[in-house]
Design an enzyme around this catalytic site. Structure first.
Site, PDB file in Angstrom:
ATOM      1  N   GLU A 166     -10.433-133.916 -58.260  1.00  0.00           N
ATOM      2  CA  GLU A 166     -11.777-135.107 -58.064  1.00  0.00           C
ATOM      3  C   GLU A 166     -12.848-134.638 -59.037  1.00  0.00           C
ATOM      4  OE1 GLU A 166     -13.237-135.092 -53.983  1.00  0.00           O
ATOM      5  OE2 GLU A 166     -11.243-134.944 -53.239  1.00  0.00           O
ATOM      6  N   GLU A 176      -9.115-130.386 -49.327  1.00  0.00           N
ATOM      7  CA  GLU A 176     -10.400-129.189 -49.415  1.00  0.00           C
ATOM      8  C   GLU A 176     -10.125-128.461 -48.274  1.00  0.00           C
ATOM      9  OE1 GLU A 176     -13.677-131.550 -51.957  1.00  0.00           O
ATOM     10  OE2 GLU A 176     -13.771-131.519 -50.049  1.00  0.00           O
TER      11      GLU A 176
END
Length: 658
Positions: free
Chosen positions: A305, A153
């Site tokens: 995710e 991320e």
């Protein structure tokens, strides 16, 4: 180039982030037992393990990771091995405070959380490269290794002096001369002209509004600076393992990365997806992110995710009702995902995310969450061979662009109520609720495959992109364009006439006299509907048809919706039902049809390859009529002429016989 297809090998990859370093090693055997029971065939390891591998500068402690990867391989579970560079250990910040980011106010962002690094720091980059080199060399031939996951991320921003120097070098490469930069930034305004490169800083906190062109370039630079970090690590692992695909996970609709540009640098495009289970439009949001990621990947993609239950970062963190996790998971597969993973495998007992759900929750293997995970794993095994590697096609594209998004967030704009991302979602929803398959595309990309192209809003459009849209319409394509589009060029400079002249000619507009944004909750009457959020004082040139005019107020009688041939311009935001009706009308004229006619409200139909997915987003059962004979691959039962879907139910239909 290695791909997700190579890693999946005819399956849907299923699993999640696995952080065994948080648990005593005797727990690991129980983990792999339950993973096998749940059908888990892939786990992501090492994401936040930098301090475990390098507890002090230059040390290497790989023993625990050796044992873990050996255990996974022995049980046939693949490893998505991460470079743990998103969260440097405390010793780095303590010994090298220059690696820590600074805010636009100049305040130091300290260690003690995650993502605490300056992307421009040569010290951080040197340590990250050294660790990545040793990690890749050690595990290049390990049988568990299936995918490389770089960092995690990427979302760090920094305004420090090191970043300032890096920004100046980036600007020098982009503009070559200060005269060119001063022209691009419009520095004649407010006496901002730069005489030396050294005078230029990142857009730090200022007395009043900052230069919007400078801020736009800083956003471009930040995306590129983060990408330099990614490609440096990617190149290291690719040198050791050219046969292993590489990814890094995007965050959904994250403005800090130009995902179109980043996707070109990845073997696998992956994303983290967290719809709010209380959002009545959560299913459409999930579909939109899937369509966007599939379009960036140009084929199958990866959910890196998702949450099996509640997250921990909303004001109120609601669990998913029974069946919703399965519904949204299979929806992602329907829309092109060949990998379905969660954060995380076993729910943490300590740390900031101990209330974030896991596949194996605090309730353990008897808990509802794990039972549902086990069901999803079994169903993915049933359909994996049929669906893996197959494509989802669409006749409609929604245009999406980071430069336009960045431009739309500047201070001093006509209305702070206008949200670029909300407009994109609203227009996509109109198609989704009509059952029309959709992709996303860049405004300068090849649009020839699409019957219909939508532009919810692109405030910034470069010359090449404008020419591309004009050529698309001239070639017979249908274009539907939302308000405040084509207003500025790539330097954020206003186009004469309030819109690019080529677009005004395309839509039959002589000039845009004024933009008339609306107050929160206000509407403007139009023929057949109420407009919201925005309106425009347009003077048509007589070549276009006024499909709908404003009624009442200052704009009474002026065009709200114009049509010239196959080019449509919508100068307000119709309400949801009116927008859906308008887009459905234009789609029908363009020869675009829903995947399946006559669906009950809340039921979604998606074709992937030869399979038809039916997904019930309603909280009540739904009956769907079918135009032929099918077999539900999830149950093995025939579905002749129709199928009954339970609450949040899913059917995956194959073996079509007309």
């Amino acid at each position: 180039m290695p791909s997700l297809h190579d890693a999946a090998r005819g399956r849907i990859l299923f699993g999640g982030d696995y952080n065994p370093e948080q648990w005593p090693e005797e727990v690991w055997a129980d983990d792999v037992r339950l993973m096998e029971e749940a059908g888990v065939n892939s786990v992501t390891v090492g994401v936040f393990s930098w301090a475990m591998i390098e507890p002090r500068p230059g040390a290497r402690e790989f023993g625990w990771l050796d044992r873990l990867l050996d255990l996974l391989a022995a049980h046939g579970i693949g490893a998505v091995l991460a470079t743990p560079t998103s969260s440097p250990p405390p010793w780095m910040g303590a010994l090298h405070p220059e690696t820590l980011p600074r805010t636009e106010d100049g305040a130091l962002v300290n260690y003690g959380s995650r993502q605490h690094f300056c992307p421009s720091s040569p010290v951080y980059r040197r340590y990250a490269a050294a660790l990545t080199e040793d990690l890749a060399a050690r595990y290049a031939d390990h049988p568990a290794l299936t995918v490389w996951h770089i960092n995690n991320e990427y979302c760090t921003h920094c305004w420090c002096d090191e970043t300032a120097g890096h920004f100046r070098r980036w600007l020098g490469s982009r503009y070559t001369t200060l005269d060119a930069l001063n022209d691009a930034w419009g520095t004649a305004f407010w006496s901002q002209r730069y005489d030396t490169w050294a005078e230029i800083l990142p857009p730090r906190r200022a007395q009043y509004m900052r230069n919007p062109a400078q801020e736009l370039d800083f956003k471009r630079f930040t995306s590129d600076a983060l990408m330099e970090c990614y490609t440096a690590e990617r190149d290291i692992v690719a040198r050791h393992t050219p046969h292993i695909p590489v990814t890094t996970n995007f965050m959904p609709l994250w403005s800090g990365q130009d995902a179109w540009a980043w996707a070109e640098q990845e073997d696998i495009v992956s994303v983290d997806v967290y719809p709010d289970p209380t959002d009545p439009h959560g299913g459409q949001y999930n579909a939109m992110l899937a369509d966007m990621t599939r379009s960036q990947a140009r084929g199958p993609w990866m959910v890196m995710e998702q949450a099996a239950g509640p997250v921990n970062w909303r004001d109120v963190n609601h669990p998913k009702p029974a069946g919703l996790n399965r519904l949204w998971s299979l929806q992602a597969v329907a829309r092109g995902a060949d990998a379905l993973c969660y954060f995380q495998w076993r729910q943490s007992r300590q740390g900031a995310e101990k209330f974030h759900s896991g596949m194996l929750s605090h309730a353990g293997e008897e808990g509802r969450t794990f039972r549902e995970v086990r069901r999803i794993g079994a169903e993915l095994a049933l359909i994996g061979a049929e669906v893996s590697g197959t494509e989802v096609t669409a006749d409609v594209a929604v245009l999406h662009d980071w430069d336009a998004w960045w431009s739309s967030t500047q201070q001093g704009r006509p209305s702070s109520l206008v949200s670029y991302t909300e407009l994109v979602q609203t227009w996509h929803r109109g198609l989704w609720e009509s059952g029309i398959s959709t992709e996303f595309a860049r405004p300068g990309g090849d649009l020839s495959a699409y019957r219909m192209v939508l532009v919810p809003q692109l405030q910034l459009l470069g010359d090449a992109a404008v020419d591309n849209l004009v050529a698309y319409v001239r070639g017979g394509g249908t274009l539907v364009c939302g308000f405040f589009t084509g207003v500025v060029d790539t330097d954020d400079r206003i186009r004469p006439g309030g819109m690019d002249a080529r677009l005004r000619e395309l839509f039959g507009i002589r000039t845009v006299h004024e933009w008339w944004p609306l107050d929160a909750g206000a509407t403007v009457g139009c023929d057949g509907f109420d407009g919201t959020l925005w309106s425009e004082e347009l003077e048509p040139d007589g070549s276009a048809e006024t499909v709908a005019a404003y009624r009442g107020g200052e704009l009474d009688g002026l065009p709200a919706v114009l049509r010239k041939g196959t080019a449509w311009y919508v100068s307000t935001l119709p309400g949801p039902e009116a927008l859906r009706g308008l887009l459905g009308r234009v789609a029908a004229d363009a020869g675009v049809r829903p995947v399946l006619e006559g669906l009950p409200p809340g039921v979604e139909a998606v074709r992937r390859g030869a399979l038809l997915f039916l997904l019930n987003h309603g909280r009540s059962p739904a009956a769907v009529e079918l135009p032929g004979r099918y077999v539900d691959l999830l149950t093995g039962e025939a579905a002749d002429g129709g199928v009954e879907l339970e609450r949040y139910g899913v059917a995956v239909l194959g073996d079509v016989r007309a």
